[in-house]
Design a protein around this motif. Structure first.
Motif, PDB file in Angstrom:
ATOM      1  N   ALA A 145      30.665  35.112  36.871  1.00 62.55           N
ATOM      2  CA  ALA A 145      31.602  36.107  37.402  1.00 62.55           C
ATOM      3  C   ALA A 145      30.960  36.861  38.569  1.00 62.55           C
ATOM      4  CB  ALA A 145      32.026  37.081  36.305  1.00 62.55           C
ATOM      5  N   VAL A 146      29.707  37.226  38.418  1.00 64.06           N
ATOM      6  CA  VAL A 146      29.000  37.937  39.493  1.00 64.06           C
ATOM      7  C   VAL A 146      28.890  37.041  40.726  1.00 64.06           C
ATOM      8  CG1 VAL A 146      26.773  38.935  40.177  1.00 64.06           C
ATOM      9  CG2 VAL A 146      27.760  39.503  37.954  1.00 64.06           C
TER      10      VAL A 146
ATOM     11  N   THR B  88      34.935  47.467  41.278  1.00 62.16           N
ATOM     12  CA  THR B  88      35.565  46.156  41.433  1.00 62.16           C
ATOM     13  C   THR B  88      34.791  45.092  40.669  1.00 62.16           C
ATOM     14  OG1 THR B  88      36.416  46.767  43.610  1.00 62.16           O
ATOM     15  CG2 THR B  88      36.249  44.412  43.143  1.00 62.16           C
ATOM     16  N   ALA B  89      33.476  45.101  40.811  1.00 65.36           N
ATOM     17  CA  ALA B  89      32.631  44.095  40.150  1.00 65.36           C
ATOM     18  C   ALA B  89      32.721  44.207  38.632  1.00 65.36           C
ATOM     19  CB  ALA B  89      31.185  44.242  40.613  1.00 65.36           C
ATOM     20  N   LEU B  90      32.651  45.415  38.115  1.00 64.00           N
ATOM     21  CA  LEU B  90      32.718  45.600  36.661  1.00 64.00           C
ATOM     22  C   LEU B  90      34.078  45.181  36.117  1.00 64.00           C
ATOM     23  CD1 LEU B  90      30.793  48.968  36.355  1.00 64.00           C
ATOM     24  CD2 LEU B  90      30.020  46.717  35.601  1.00 64.00           C
ATOM     25  N   LYS B  91      35.134  45.529  36.826  1.00 66.13           N
ATOM     26  CA  LYS B  91      36.480  45.124  36.397  1.00 66.13           C
ATOM     27  C   LYS B  91      36.585  43.601  36.395  1.00 66.13           C
ATOM     28  CE  LYS B  91      41.343  45.557  37.574  1.00 66.13           C
ATOM     29  NZ  LYS B  91      42.279  45.783  38.643  1.00 66.13           N
ATOM     30  N   HIS B  92      36.094  42.972  37.440  1.00 65.57           N
ATOM     31  CA  HIS B  92      36.136  41.513  37.546  1.00 65.57           C
ATOM     32  C   HIS B  92      35.358  40.861  36.390  1.00 65.57           C
ATOM     33  CE1 HIS B  92      36.234  37.546  39.343  1.00 65.57           C
ATOM     34  NE2 HIS B  92      34.911  37.485  39.286  1.00 65.57           N
ATOM     35  N   CYS B  93      34.167  41.369  36.121  1.00 62.13           N
ATOM     36  CA  CYS B  93      33.352  40.806  35.028  1.00 62.13           C
ATOM     37  C   CYS B  93      34.058  40.952  33.684  1.00 62.13           C
ATOM     38  CB  CYS B  93      31.981  41.473  34.984  1.00 62.13           C
ATOM     39  SG  CYS B  93      30.905  40.995  36.357  1.00 62.13           S
ATOM     40  N   ARG B  94      34.662  42.121  33.432  1.00 63.33           N
ATOM     41  CA  ARG B  94      35.401  42.322  32.176  1.00 63.33           C
ATOM     42  C   ARG B  94      36.566  41.348  32.065  1.00 63.33           C
ATOM     43  NH1 ARG B  94      34.337  47.902  33.068  1.00 63.33           N
ATOM     44  NH2 ARG B  94      36.280  48.105  34.199  1.00 63.33           N
ATOM     45  N   GLU B  95      37.297  41.161  33.179  1.00 56.45           N
ATOM     46  CA  GLU B  95      38.455  40.255  33.167  1.00 56.45           C
ATOM     47  C   GLU B  95      38.024  38.811  32.921  1.00 56.45           C
ATOM     48  OE1 GLU B  95      40.246  41.086  36.947  1.00 56.45           O
ATOM     49  OE2 GLU B  95      41.311  42.854  36.181  1.00 56.45           O
ATOM     50  N   VAL B  96      36.976  38.376  33.601  1.00 55.98           N
ATOM     51  CA  VAL B  96      36.497  36.998  33.428  1.00 55.98           C
ATOM     52  C   VAL B  96      36.017  36.800  31.997  1.00 55.98           C
ATOM     53  CG1 VAL B  96      34.687  35.360  34.110  1.00 55.98           C
ATOM     54  CG2 VAL B  96      35.947  36.627  35.862  1.00 55.98           C
ATOM     55  N   LEU B  97      35.279  37.749  31.456  1.00 48.98           N
ATOM     56  CA  LEU B  97      34.780  37.643  30.089  1.00 48.98           C
ATOM     57  C   LEU B  97      35.951  37.611  29.096  1.00 48.98           C
ATOM     58  CD1 LEU B  97      32.135  37.437  28.597  1.00 48.98           C
ATOM     59  CD2 LEU B  97      32.059  39.914  28.474  1.00 48.98           C
ATOM     60  N   ALA B  98      36.944  38.464  29.335  1.00 48.08           N
ATOM     61  CA  ALA B  98      38.113  38.501  28.440  1.00 48.08           C
ATOM     62  C   ALA B  98      38.856  37.166  28.474  1.00 48.08           C
ATOM     63  CB  ALA B  98      39.052  39.636  28.842  1.00 48.08           C
TER      64      ALA B  98
END
Length: 174
Positions: A118-119, A160-170
């Motif tokens: 994700a990162v 933005t990065a944290l939101k993206h990582c949470r979404e990808v993980l979810a």
């Protein structure tokens, strides 16, 4: 080697024992304290501070060392297992009934791999800001200076990065 680098090398070596004692007041192990002093040295080199601009160089080093030690403590208090290898956690003595199973270790490693992907998929500037702050432990202001952007922009990149990582993980966990 530049004159300013030699100056800081001499001061660092001269005050190393005192710096180590200072940092040891905050951290539980000598190894962590030595790591902080290594980080201090790297930051000192990276910042390229002119000794003529520092009124009291030994005090400047002492303040830097103290701040770095406090930063380590804050990170540990925020998430004591942050960036730990799950297998190391399973082998910790005194963890009682909290041993991680091989399945848990595997699952945790998979989650770390997903987050790493994700990162990597972030836009370049967003990824740089995220890595400066989360991997290199720079403040948003320090990251902003390195990137040539405002602190607010770095904070926006972090959100933005944290939101993206949470979404990808979810997505991967569902």
């Amino acid at each position: 080697m530049a004159a300013r680098d030699r100056f800081w090398d001499v001061i660092y070596q001269q005050y190393h024992p005192r710096l180590l004692r200072q940092v040891e007041k905050y951290l539980p192990t000598r190894e962590e304290s030595q790591d902080v002093l290594q980080d201090l040295y790297v930051q000192l080199r990276r910042r390229d501070v002119d000794p003529k601009e520092v009124e009291n160089p030994p005090a400047y080093l002492m303040r830097m060392a103290t701040n770095l030690a406090i930063d380590v403590l804050r990170r540990k208090n925020r998430n004591p297992l942050e960036f730990s290898d799950p297998s190391d956690i399973a082998e910790m003595k005194g963890s009682g009934d909290l041993y991680a199973t091989p399945e848990q270790i595997s699952s945790d490693r998979q989650r770390l791999d997903i987050i790493a992907m994700a990162v990597e998929s972030l836009p370049p500037r967003c990824r740089e800001a995220f890595l400066f702050c989360k991997r290199d432990h720079l403040t948003p202001a320090e990251a902003a200076e390195k990137l040539g952007v405002s602190r607010n922009m770095v904070e926006k990149h972090l959100r933005t990065a944290l939101k993206h990582c949470r979404e990808v993980l979810a997505r991967h966990e569902n």
